[in-house]
Write a protein that holds these residues in place. Structure first.
Motif, PDB file in Angstrom:
ATOM      1  N   UNK A 224      48.139  -5.483 -17.825  1.00  0.00           N
ATOM      2  CA  UNK A 224      49.581  -5.498 -17.522  1.00  0.00           C
ATOM      3  C   UNK A 224      49.851  -6.804 -17.254  1.00  0.00           C
ATOM      4  N   UNK A 225      50.856  -7.195 -17.415  1.00  0.00           N
ATOM      5  CA  UNK A 225      51.724  -8.387 -17.068  1.00  0.00           C
ATOM      6  C   UNK A 225      52.105  -8.288 -15.653  1.00  0.00           C
ATOM      7  N   UNK A 226      52.339  -9.561 -14.772  1.00  0.00           N
ATOM      8  CA  UNK A 226      52.744  -9.473 -13.501  1.00  0.00           C
ATOM      9  C   UNK A 226      53.948  -8.762 -13.314  1.00  0.00           C
TER      10      UNK A 226
ATOM     11  N   UNK B 260      48.963  -4.387 -27.496  1.00  0.00           N
ATOM     12  CA  UNK B 260      48.522  -5.227 -28.973  1.00  0.00           C
ATOM     13  C   UNK B 260      47.973  -6.172 -28.527  1.00  0.00           C
ATOM     14  N   UNK B 261      47.636  -6.488 -27.089  1.00  0.00           N
ATOM     15  CA  UNK B 261      46.959  -7.914 -26.955  1.00  0.00           C
ATOM     16  C   UNK B 261      45.536  -8.158 -27.588  1.00  0.00           C
ATOM     17  N   UNK B 262      45.181  -9.326 -28.002  1.00  0.00           N
ATOM     18  CA  UNK B 262      43.839  -9.343 -28.406  1.00  0.00           C
ATOM     19  C   UNK B 262      42.519  -9.405 -27.259  1.00  0.00           C
ATOM     20  N   UNK B 263      41.670  -8.582 -27.844  1.00  0.00           N
ATOM     21  CA  UNK B 263      40.290  -8.390 -27.036  1.00  0.00           C
ATOM     22  C   UNK B 263      39.136  -8.844 -27.859  1.00  0.00           C
ATOM     23  N   UNK B 264      38.727 -10.109 -27.290  1.00  0.00           N
ATOM     24  CA  UNK B 264      37.360 -10.606 -27.752  1.00  0.00           C
ATOM     25  C   UNK B 264      36.345 -10.140 -26.836  1.00  0.00           C
TER      26      UNK B 264
ATOM     27  N   UNK C  35      37.636 -11.448 -23.305  1.00  0.00           N
ATOM     28  CA  UNK C  35      38.807 -12.122 -23.053  1.00  0.00           C
ATOM     29  C   UNK C  35      39.816 -11.490 -23.582  1.00  0.00           C
ATOM     30  N   UNK C  36      40.836 -11.112 -22.949  1.00  0.00           N
ATOM     31  CA  UNK C  36      42.137 -10.439 -23.159  1.00  0.00           C
ATOM     32  C   UNK C  36      43.352 -11.395 -23.326  1.00  0.00           C
ATOM     33  N   UNK C  37      44.007 -11.522 -24.358  1.00  0.00           N
ATOM     34  CA  UNK C  37      45.015 -12.615 -24.668  1.00  0.00           C
ATOM     35  C   UNK C  37      46.139 -11.861 -25.367  1.00  0.00           C
ATOM     36  N   UNK C  38      47.347 -12.200 -24.707  1.00  0.00           N
ATOM     37  CA  UNK C  38      48.662 -12.012 -24.997  1.00  0.00           C
ATOM     38  C   UNK C  38      49.925 -12.666 -24.649  1.00  0.00           C
TER      39      UNK C  38
ATOM     40  N   UNK D 106      45.754 -15.491 -20.856  1.00  0.00           N
ATOM     41  CA  UNK D 106      44.441 -15.297 -21.138  1.00  0.00           C
ATOM     42  C   UNK D 106      43.789 -14.650 -19.732  1.00  0.00           C
ATOM     43  N   UNK D 107      43.002 -13.883 -19.829  1.00  0.00           N
ATOM     44  CA  UNK D 107      42.382 -13.355 -18.840  1.00  0.00           C
ATOM     45  C   UNK D 107      40.815 -12.948 -19.175  1.00  0.00           C
ATOM     46  N   UNK D 108      40.007 -13.218 -18.351  1.00  0.00           N
ATOM     47  CA  UNK D 108      38.433 -13.118 -18.493  1.00  0.00           C
ATOM     48  C   UNK D 108      37.971 -12.144 -17.633  1.00  0.00           C
TER      49      UNK D 108
END
Length: 85
Positions: A21-23, A30-34, A68-71, A75-77
């Motif tokens: 979630x965002x702050x 639909x955030x990218x998850x690597x 790695x979650x990006x949207x 980016x958060x790890x």
């Protein structure tokens, strides 16, 4: 407990769930998850419309994991290790 003429075998399965979630409280839909296992790219995925991602880890799940979650420019790890027993 009554005895019977057969044996029972028990396996294991590990499932990981990540909620992003965002702050401001909005889900990271639909955030990218690597997904990296032992430093190598294992898979690429996306969160769902509620910002949730779930996957079953292979086998015992042993190894060094990094997600790695990006949207929307963020980016958060998440990192953790599971040791072989």
């Amino acid at each position: 407990m009554a005895a019977s003429g057969h044996r029972m075998f028990v396996g294991q399965s590990l499932t990981l769930g990540i909620s992003a979630i965002y702050d401001d409280g909005e889900p990271a839909a639909d955030a990218s998850v690597q997904v990296f296992l032992n430093g190598a790219l294992y898979s690429q995925n996306q969160t769902d419309s509620t910002g949730f991602f779930r996957m079953a880890l292979p086998g015992t799940g042993a190894g060094d994991w990094m997600f790695v979650i990006s949207g929307d420019g963020h980016d958060e790890v998440i990192q953790f290790s599971i040791k072989e027993s």
